[in-house]
Enzyme design. Structure first.
Site, PDB file in Angstrom:
ATOM      1  N   THR A   1       0.828  -1.224   0.000  1.00 49.65           N
ATOM      2  CA  THR A   1       0.000   0.000   0.000  1.00 49.65           C
ATOM      3  C   THR A   1       0.843   1.246   0.000  1.00 49.65           C
ATOM      4  OG1 THR A   1      -1.854  -1.053   1.097  1.00 49.65           O
ATOM      5  CG2 THR A   1      -1.663   1.309   1.394  1.00 49.65           C
TER       6      THR A   1
ATOM      7  N   TYR B   1      -8.080   0.796  -3.189  1.00 52.05           N
ATOM      8  CA  TYR B   1      -6.958   1.282  -4.006  1.00 52.05           C
ATOM      9  C   TYR B   1      -6.244   0.061  -4.579  1.00 52.05           C
ATOM     10  CZ  TYR B   1      -4.685  -0.281   0.208  1.00 52.05           C
ATOM     11  OH  TYR B   1      -4.309  -1.039   1.275  1.00 52.05           O
TER      12      TYR B   1
ATOM     13  N   SER C   1       1.893  -7.759  -0.592  1.00 54.75           N
ATOM     14  CA  SER C   1       2.668  -8.720   0.214  1.00 54.75           C
ATOM     15  C   SER C   1       1.911 -10.006   0.542  1.00 54.75           C
ATOM     16  CB  SER C   1       3.157  -8.059   1.507  1.00 54.75           C
ATOM     17  OG  SER C   1       2.098  -7.893   2.426  1.00 54.75           O
TER      18      SER C   1
ATOM     19  N   THR D   1       1.641  -4.345   4.169  1.00 53.48           N
ATOM     20  CA  THR D   1       1.451  -4.559   5.615  1.00 53.48           C
ATOM     21  C   THR D   1       0.950  -5.966   5.922  1.00 53.48           C
ATOM     22  OG1 THR D   1      -0.818  -3.730   5.473  1.00 53.48           O
ATOM     23  CG2 THR D   1       0.919  -2.125   6.017  1.00 53.48           C
ATOM     24  N   ASP D   2       0.337  -6.644   4.950  1.00 56.73           N
ATOM     25  CA  ASP D   2      -0.289  -7.942   5.247  1.00 56.73           C
ATOM     26  C   ASP D   2       0.703  -8.965   5.786  1.00 56.73           C
ATOM     27  OD1 ASP D   2      -2.979  -8.229   2.773  1.00 56.73           O
ATOM     28  OD2 ASP D   2      -2.522  -6.755   4.345  1.00 56.73           O
TER      29      ASP D   2
ATOM     30  N   LYS E   1       0.272  -7.429  12.503  1.00 54.86           N
ATOM     31  CA  LYS E   1      -0.827  -6.556  12.071  1.00 54.86           C
ATOM     32  C   LYS E   1      -2.071  -6.999  12.830  1.00 54.86           C
ATOM     33  CE  LYS E   1      -3.103  -4.838   7.864  1.00 54.86           C
ATOM     34  NZ  LYS E   1      -3.111  -4.939   6.382  1.00 54.86           N
TER      35      LYS E   1
ATOM     36  N   GLU F   1      -2.693 -28.095  27.796  1.00 53.13           N
ATOM     37  CA  GLU F   1      -3.904 -28.632  27.139  1.00 53.13           C
ATOM     38  C   GLU F   1      -3.655 -29.986  26.485  1.00 53.13           C
ATOM     39  OE1 GLU F   1      -6.802 -25.714  27.950  1.00 53.13           O
ATOM     40  OE2 GLU F   1      -6.953 -27.654  26.929  1.00 53.13           O
TER      41      GLU F   1
HETATM   42  N1  DAS Z   1      -2.392  -5.852   0.096  1.00 55.53           N
HETATM   43  C1  DAS Z   1      -1.661  -5.243   1.181  1.00 55.53           C
HETATM   44  C2  DAS Z   1      -0.204  -5.685   1.129  1.00 55.53           C
HETATM   45  O1  DAS Z   1       0.429  -5.521   0.097  1.00 55.53           O
HETATM   46  C3  DAS Z   1      -1.680  -3.773   1.092  1.00 55.53           C
HETATM   47  C4  DAS Z   1      -0.966  -3.165   2.261  1.00 55.53           C
HETATM   48  O2  DAS Z   1      -1.622  -2.978   3.270  1.00 55.53           O
HETATM   49  O3  DAS Z   1       0.225  -2.905   2.180  1.00 55.53           O
HETATM   50  O4  DAS Z   1       0.263  -6.176   2.152  1.00 55.53           O
END
Ligand code: DAS
Length: 362
Positions: free
Chosen positions: A45, A59, A92, A125-126, A198, A319
């Protein structure tokens, strides 16, 4: 008006011709004092673009090239001598093990260079948390390696990418960031690459560490409050230069009415370990226990993690009778982090006792 312009234009041209040439060839004293930071761009992103400024969540990721990212934050040159390299341009969630290996090899190579003081990796970020942990395990350097992303594309109102990138370079150029392992900088916070994940899917305050951030970065200055205790980078027994490939490790999620379909399928697909993302304290539903015992007997490693993950850890022999079943617990690592560590650990072909030690130490 036209007459006025006709008179001014030649004068302007004359002035430009008389101006002393600005030489970029010679390094100024100020530039010589600044740290050298390389930005490796992979997509996400932070390189995204939306149709309008109102599109903060709708986006296309992985569109903007690294040169444009750097040009979009001219203040970076006040922090460090910065240059960018485009490694990938991917969202990602689509990262592969080959992407991880290629990126780590490039980081290791740059970290060895005397003219590189710090490295920033712009990333989606993923799976940023997975890449950060992987590099934390296999990069043998104490130079700052800082991952950064954004929750909004640069085209959106109140986009967070510019300041996140500025902050990431501020940390990467900072000698106080050396020896703290691979870091992730998001939303003014500095996180350990081991701990961060995340935790929220569409807010700028998205990244959390169960045991807290290491510090903050404000107006280009890093403020530290903690340092990592788990083994990383130069203290790691794993080295990217000795890893040719990564074994298949899969994650099976625990929930009500569970059966062994996923575990059997992963074993059939060649998984060398299965991370059980169990309910609660890594619990295993009764119908699945015999299958996991059989898969262990066939040589697969069974690692119990938990789908619950904010400030706890899976207790060995609580467990489930892990000693009797010869299973491993992931300690406080969430399933996706446990998968990264299991893949790296299994490159050394450990038995389950050695594998458990690795999960205690990293
Ligand atoms: N699709 C997500 C990624 O590329 C977009 C982001 O949040 O960066 O990880």
């Amino acid at each position: 008006m036209k007459i006025l312009l006709n008179r001014i234009a030649p004068l302007g041209l004359l002035l430009v011709l008389l101006m002393p040439p600005v030489s970029h060839a010679r390094t100024t004293d100020a530039e010589a004092k600044l740290a050298n930071v390389v930005i490796l761009a992979t997509g996400g992103t932070i390189a995204g673009a939306g149709a309008s400024a109102a599109n903060s969540a709708t986006y296309q990721a992985a569109k903007v090239p690294v040169e444009q990212l750097v040009a979009g934050v001219p203040e970076l040159k006040d922090l460090a001598n910065v240059r960018g390299e485009q490694v990938f341009q991917v969202a990602s969630e689509s990262f592969t093990n080959d992407n991880l290996l290629q990126l780590a090899r490039q980081v290791a190579k740059l970290a060895k260079q005397a003219d590189v003081d710090g490295i920033v990796i712009t990333h989606g970020t993923d799976t940023l948390e997975e890449t950060a942990y992987f590099l934390n395990l296999v990069i043998h350097s104490d130079k700052p390696v800082v991952l950064v992303g954004s929750m909004r594309p640069g085209t959106a109102m109140s986009a967070d990418g510019m300041l996140n990138l500025y902050n990431a370079v501020a940390v990467a150029r900072d000698a106080t960031a050396r020896g703290k392992g691979v870091l992730a900088v998001m939303n003014d916070e500095i996180h350990s690459g081991r701990d961060v994940s995340k935790a929220v899917n569409i807010r700028t305050e998205a990244f959390k560490s169960p045991w807290g951030a290491l510090g903050m970065v404000v107006e280009g200055k890093s403020y530290w409050f903690r340092a990592p205790l788990k083994r990383h980078t130069t203290a790691s027994e794993f080295d990217i230069e000795k890893i040719d490939s990564l074994p298949r490790v899969d994650i099976a999620y625990g929930y009500g009415n569970l059966d062994d379909t996923a575990y059997q399928a992963f074993a059939k697909a060649g998984a060398k370990a299965i991370i059980h993302a169990g309910t609660g304290n890594g619990s295993v539903a009764a119908p699945v226990v015999p299958t996991l015992k059989a898969l262990r007997a066939d040589g697969l490693q069974i690692i119990r993690s938990s789908r619950v993950n904010q400030g706890g850890f899976v207790l060995r022999n609580a467990e489930q009778p892990d000693d009797a079943n010869d299973w491993v617990v992931a300690h406080d690592l969430n399933p996706q982090k446990a998968r990264i560590l299991a893949m790296v650990a299994l490159t050394g072909n450990p038995d389950s006792q050695a594998l458990q030690r690795i999960f205690w130490e990293y």
